[in-house]
Design a protein around this motif. Structure first.
Motif, short mmCIF file in Angstrom:
data_model
loop_
_atom_site.label_atom_id
_atom_site.label_comp_id
_atom_site.label_asym_id
_atom_site.label_seq_id
_atom_site.Cartn_x
_atom_site.Cartn_y
_atom_site.Cartn_z
N GLU A 51 0.87 -1.17 0.00
CA GLU A 51 0.00 0.00 0.00
C GLU A 51 0.91 1.22 0.00
N ALA A 52 0.81 2.02 -1.05
CA ALA A 52 1.66 3.20 -1.20
C ALA A 52 0.86 4.43 -0.80
N ARG A 53 1.20 5.01 0.34
CA ARG A 53 0.49 6.18 0.84
C ARG A 53 1.21 7.44 0.39
N VAL A 54 0.49 8.31 -0.29
CA VAL A 54 1.10 9.47 -0.93
C VAL A 54 0.60 10.76 -0.28
N ALA A 55 1.54 11.62 0.10
CA ALA A 55 1.25 13.00 0.48
C ALA A 55 2.01 13.87 -0.50
N SER A 56 1.29 14.71 -1.23
CA SER A 56 1.95 15.44 -2.33
C SER A 56 1.56 16.90 -2.36
N GLN A 81 -4.08 8.19 -1.64
CA GLN A 81 -3.77 9.60 -1.45
C GLN A 81 -4.26 10.01 -0.06
N ILE A 82 -3.33 10.42 0.81
CA ILE A 82 -3.68 10.79 2.17
C ILE A 82 -4.29 12.19 2.19
N ARG A 84 -6.68 15.17 4.80
CA ARG A 84 -6.82 15.63 6.18
C ARG A 84 -7.67 14.68 7.01
N GLU A 85 -8.67 14.06 6.38
CA GLU A 85 -9.57 13.16 7.11
C GLU A 85 -8.85 11.91 7.62
N ASP A 86 -7.69 11.59 7.04
CA ASP A 86 -6.93 10.42 7.49
C ASP A 86 -6.08 10.70 8.73
N LEU A 87 -5.98 11.96 9.11
CA LEU A 87 -5.06 12.35 10.19
C LEU A 87 -5.85 12.74 11.44
N CYS A 242 7.44 11.21 5.28
CA CYS A 242 7.28 9.86 4.73
C CYS A 242 7.30 8.81 5.83
N ARG A 243 8.06 9.02 6.90
CA ARG A 243 8.06 8.09 8.01
C ARG A 243 6.68 8.06 8.69
N THR A 244 6.08 9.23 8.87
CA THR A 244 4.75 9.29 9.48
C THR A 244 3.72 8.60 8.60
N LEU A 245 3.81 8.80 7.30
CA LEU A 245 2.88 8.13 6.38
C LEU A 245 2.95 6.62 6.51
#
Length: 250
Positions: A51-56, A81-82, A84-87, A242-245
């Protein structure tokens, strides 16, 4: 396997699960997207799927990375795609949905690992200086042109000043006062950025911790540590986003 991918304007960073290494690829290099796609494809083959979680903050680069990866491995890589609702972090700004997702991910990651209140400095193409308060609420912050952006502005706006590479000879900036043009540019720009950070920390009510991340974080953290003023701790966490993701519990 979960991979955290921080797609910025200057670099792409990939953190794979609990691995200690982070792949950092420069966006300016033509082969970067193919290298990043190949890295994700290799991870998918090794772990069967990821699962590739992307913050861009660079939507074009993120879209091209996803396309290139799916060409290599159409079935084994699932992109997410991460948002705000995911955090699980409260956001107290005028327009919460407009805050850069990288800033929110960094704020959540820092507030999960360090005592509050704190300031997060993300030193990339721009330098963001954000506050998380005692309650763990993201309060917003400030945006400063980054080291490379300021250097490019000097070079393009003058006839005689050169464009410098911060990645190659950053130690020149430590000569005080500077005795040549290159060192003078480095010292002036680095001082303007770190001096701005120090002022903002005071304006935010002098939080006791400053967490520095991003591509230019090592130099900026070292300069802040060297400052004679400032009653706060400096923590260097170069790959916070990226570590947090990769560690998010979704």
């Amino acid at each position: 396997m979960i991979a955290g991918i921080d797609v910025g304007n200057t670099a792409i960073k990939i953190a794979a699960g609990t691995d200690t290494d982070v792949d950092m690829l420069r966006v300016a290099e033509a082969e970067t997207l193919q290298k990043a796609a190949a890295k994700l494809a290799e991870l998918a083959r090794r772990h069967d799927s990821i699962e590739a979680r992307v913050a861009s903050v660079n939507r074009t680069a993120a879209a091209r990375l996803i396309e290139a990866t799916q060409t290599l491995e159409p079935d084994r890589v699932r992109f997410r795609q991460i948002t705000r609702e995911d955090l699980p972090i409260s956001v107290a700004t005028d327009h919460p949905d407009r805050v850069g997702i990288d800033r929110l991910v960094g704020a959540f990651g820092a507030s999960s690992g360090y005592a509050l209140p704190l300031v997060i400095v993300d030193a990339g193409t721009t330098v963001t200086v954000d506050l998380v308060d005692n309650d763990g609420t993201y309060r917003g912050g400030a945006i400063i042109p980054g080291l490379e952006m300021q250097t490019a502005a000097l070079a393009s706006g003058t006839d005689a000043l050169p464009h410098l590479d911060w990645q190659s000879n950053s130690q020149d900036s430590m000569t005080r006062p500077a005795t040549n043009t290159a060192s003078a540019i480095r010292l002036g720009i680095l001082s303007s950025v770190t001096g701005g950070i120090e002022r903002l920390v005071r304006l935010y009510g002098q939080p006791q911790r400053v967490v520095v991340t991003g591509g230019d974080s090592e130099l900026i953290a070292a300069t802040l540590q060297d400052a004679p003023a400032g009653d706060y701790e400096i923590h260097h966490h170069p790959h916070l986003v990226c570590r947090t993701l990769a560690a998010l519990n979704l």
